[in-house]
Scaffold this active site. Sequence first.
Site, PDB file in Angstrom:
ATOM      1  N   ASP A 175       0.814  -1.220   0.000  1.00  8.39           N
ATOM      2  CA  ASP A 175       0.000   0.000   0.000  1.00  8.39           C
ATOM      3  C   ASP A 175       0.849   1.272   0.000  1.00  8.39           C
ATOM      4  OD1 ASP A 175       1.043  -0.085   2.529  1.00  8.39           O
ATOM      5  OD2 ASP A 175      -0.878  -0.272   3.571  1.00  8.39           O
ATOM      6  N   ARG A 184      14.106  10.000   6.109  1.00  7.13           N
ATOM      7  CA  ARG A 184      15.443   9.405   6.175  1.00  7.13           C
ATOM      8  C   ARG A 184      16.426  10.258   5.385  1.00  7.13           C
ATOM      9  NH1 ARG A 184      15.653   3.194   4.600  1.00  7.13           N
ATOM     10  NH2 ARG A 184      15.167   3.857   2.489  1.00  7.13           N
ATOM     11  N   ASP A 201      19.231  -5.351  -1.718  1.00  8.05           N
ATOM     12  CA  ASP A 201      18.653  -4.006  -1.817  1.00  8.05           C
ATOM     13  C   ASP A 201      18.833  -3.244  -0.507  1.00  8.05           C
ATOM     14  OD1 ASP A 201      16.880  -5.833  -0.619  1.00  8.05           O
ATOM     15  OD2 ASP A 201      15.175  -4.513  -0.933  1.00  8.05           O
TER      16      ASP A 201
HETATM   17  P1  AMP Z   1      12.261  -4.050   2.642  1.00  8.98           P
HETATM   18  O1  AMP Z   1      11.795  -5.316   3.252  1.00  8.98           O
HETATM   19  O2  AMP Z   1      11.949  -2.849   3.493  1.00  8.98           O
HETATM   20  O3  AMP Z   1      13.688  -4.084   2.259  1.00  8.98           O
HETATM   21  O4  AMP Z   1      11.401  -3.841   1.326  1.00  8.98           O
HETATM   22  C1  AMP Z   1      11.498  -4.706   0.233  1.00  8.98           C
HETATM   23  C2  AMP Z   1      10.674  -4.202  -0.911  1.00  8.98           C
HETATM   24  O5  AMP Z   1       9.282  -4.180  -0.588  1.00  8.98           O
HETATM   25  C3  AMP Z   1      11.001  -2.782  -1.348  1.00  8.98           C
HETATM   26  O6  AMP Z   1      10.881  -2.704  -2.720  1.00  8.98           O
HETATM   27  C4  AMP Z   1       9.951  -1.970  -0.668  1.00  8.98           C
HETATM   28  O7  AMP Z   1       9.720  -0.750  -1.302  1.00  8.98           O
HETATM   29  C5  AMP Z   1       8.752  -2.886  -0.761  1.00  8.98           C
HETATM   30  N1  AMP Z   1       7.757  -2.614   0.293  1.00  8.98           N
HETATM   31  C6  AMP Z   1       7.871  -2.882   1.603  1.00  8.98           C
HETATM   32  N2  AMP Z   1       6.775  -2.483   2.273  1.00  8.98           N
HETATM   33  C7  AMP Z   1       5.924  -1.954   1.368  1.00  8.98           C
HETATM   34  C8  AMP Z   1       4.627  -1.361   1.436  1.00  8.98           C
HETATM   35  N3  AMP Z   1       3.976  -1.225   2.577  1.00  8.98           N
HETATM   36  N4  AMP Z   1       4.095  -0.926   0.295  1.00  8.98           N
HETATM   37  C9  AMP Z   1       4.735  -1.048  -0.879  1.00  8.98           C
HETATM   38  N5  AMP Z   1       5.945  -1.595  -1.015  1.00  8.98           N
HETATM   39  C10 AMP Z   1       6.552  -2.039   0.098  1.00  8.98           C
HETATM   40 MG    MG Z   2      14.709  -2.237   2.247  1.00  5.26          MG
END
Ligand code: AMP
Ligand code: MG
Length: 495
Positions: A119, A170, A253
Site C-alpha cells: 500500500d 530518512r 537491496d
Molecule cells: P524491505 O523489506 O523494506 O527491504 O522492502 C522490500 C521491498 O518491498 C522494497 O521494494 C519496498 O519498497 C517494498 N515494500 C515494503 N513495504 C511496502 C509497502 N507497505 N508498500 C509497498 N511496497 C513495500
Molecule cells: Mg529495504
Amino acid sequence: MKFDNTYDKLPAEFFSEAAPNKFTSPKLLKFNKGLAKELNLSLESESEESLADIFSGQKILEGSHPIAMVYAAHQFGNFVPRLGDGRAMLLGEILDLKGKRVDVQLKGAGPTEYSRNGDGFSALGPVIREYIVSEAMHHLGVPTTRALAAVATRDDVYREIVQPGGVFTRVAASHIRIGTFQYFGAKRDVKGLETLLDYSINRHYPEIQSAIKESDGSLSSAVLFLRKVIIAQVSLVTKWMSLGFIHGVMNTDNMTVSGETIDYGPCAFMDTFKSDQVYSYIDRNGRYSYENQRAIVAWNLSRLADCLIPLVDPNQDKAIELLNAELKATNDLFIDEWQRRMAEKLGLTITPATKSEDMALIVLWLELLEKEKLDFTLSFRTLPDLLEANVDQQNSLFNPTSDFNKFELMWKERLKNEPLGIAAIKEKMNSLNPLYIPRNHQVEKAIQGAIKGDLTVFNEMNQVLSNPYAHQPDLDFYKQAPLPNEEIEATFCGT
Ligand code: AMP
Ligand code: MG
C-alpha cells in the site's frame, strides 16, 4: 531547505515520478534539530504543523522533485528483477554544511510505481523503531542513514491488525544499493550500468577518477569501485558485529554502495551473546544470523561484482579474473578488521607479534560469554572493573569459573605488554564499549507508548542513546538487559 537534485537528471529508466498521499491531519512526533542544523536546513521558524506537512509530503517545498528509485535484489537468496521504492519517495538532495550531498527521503508517504501488492504506507511502529535505532547507530559511531523526522499520519494502515500510520524522513549519503546495479545488470543494460557506475563514483568515491587518470588507463574504474565498496562494507559489518548488532535482512537491496547501514526493519542488538542469534521472524533458516553476516557480506559483494563484469574488460575471462582478485581479499580483510575491533574492545592493540595470542584470547572470551549466557554489551563494559584494586565480586556479572579465571589471568598478563597504563586502557575501553544500546524490549516499549500517544520512552531513549558511552545517572535504567518476561524473541519487519 535548498534542493540540489542530481539523481532525477539521470535517464528516465532510473526512477519514476512520485506523489505523496494526502493524509487527514498529520502530527509531528519528532524533528531532529541537531541534524537539521548539520544539514543547514533553515527550518527553525517553521511551526510544528508546517513541519508535519513538509515531512509527510503534504507540502512540497520549492526545488523538491519527488521520485521513486528503481532497483532489483536478491531477497533471501532469490532474485527479484524489479523492486524499487515501493513505500519511499526521494524528496531531493541537499548539500550539508560540509558540502556533502545527501538524499532526503520520505518513507510511508504512499504508493509509487513500484508498490506491487503493497500500500506504500508505513505503520507507526517501524517509524519509531527506525528513528531510535538509526540515530543510536550514528551516536555509536556506525555509518548509517539518519532520522530527520517522525510524523504520525493519524490515518490507519491495514496489516494483520489495523495500526496507526506514520511517515519517517530518512537522510542518506545516497540510496544506491547493490540491487540498483543488479537492476541494470539483469537487463544486460551496459549503458545503464556505465551511467550508474559513473554517478556512484562521482558521488561516493571521486578519488577513483584521479587514480584512473594517473594510471594512464591501465586501471579499471569498475575494479577500483568494487574495492572501495568491499572496504566500506567490511568496515561496516565488522563494526556491527563489534556492537552485537544483527541487521536481520541483508538482502542486496538493503546494502548501500556508500557503506551506510540502511533498513532498520527486523534488526536488533543482542542482549545475551549467542553466535548464531537470529531475531527476524522471516529469517527462518538463519541466513542473516549474527555470525553469518560475515559470509553474507562477501556473497552480496560477489553479486555486485557480477554486475560489473561488462564494465571491466571486453575479454570476459580477464574481467572476471580482475574482479575475483578483489573479492578474494574480502575474507582476510574481514578477519583482520574484526580481530582489530574485538581486540580494541578488550583494551588490546594487535601487532603481528601478538596476533595469535590475541586471537586466542578473543575466542576464549566469546566462548565464555556464550557458555555463561552473559550480556554482550554489559560484559564488555564491566570488564575493566576487574582492573580495580578492590574488585566487587558480589556485583560482578562474571562467575569465577575455571574458564573465567583462565581468561582473566591471560588477559591481565597480556595487558602488561600494552604501552598504555591501566587508567588510559580503561578510558579507551569505555570509549569503545557502550553502556547503552537500543535494547529490543525498550524499543518495543517506546513503540507501544507512541501508539497510545505517550512519547516518554521514545524521547528518553533518544536522549540516553545520543551519548551511549557516557554514564547518565538519570536514565541509567536503560542499560539493563531484559528480565526473562521482557525478552523479545522475534522481530517483525512490520512493513
Ligand atoms: P524491505 O523489506 O523494506 O527491504 O522492502 C522490500 C521491498 O518491498 C522494497 O521494494 C519496498 O519498497 C517494498 N515494500 C515494503 N513495504 C511496502 C509497502 N507497505 N508498500 C509497498 N511496497 C513495500
Ligand atoms: Mg529495504
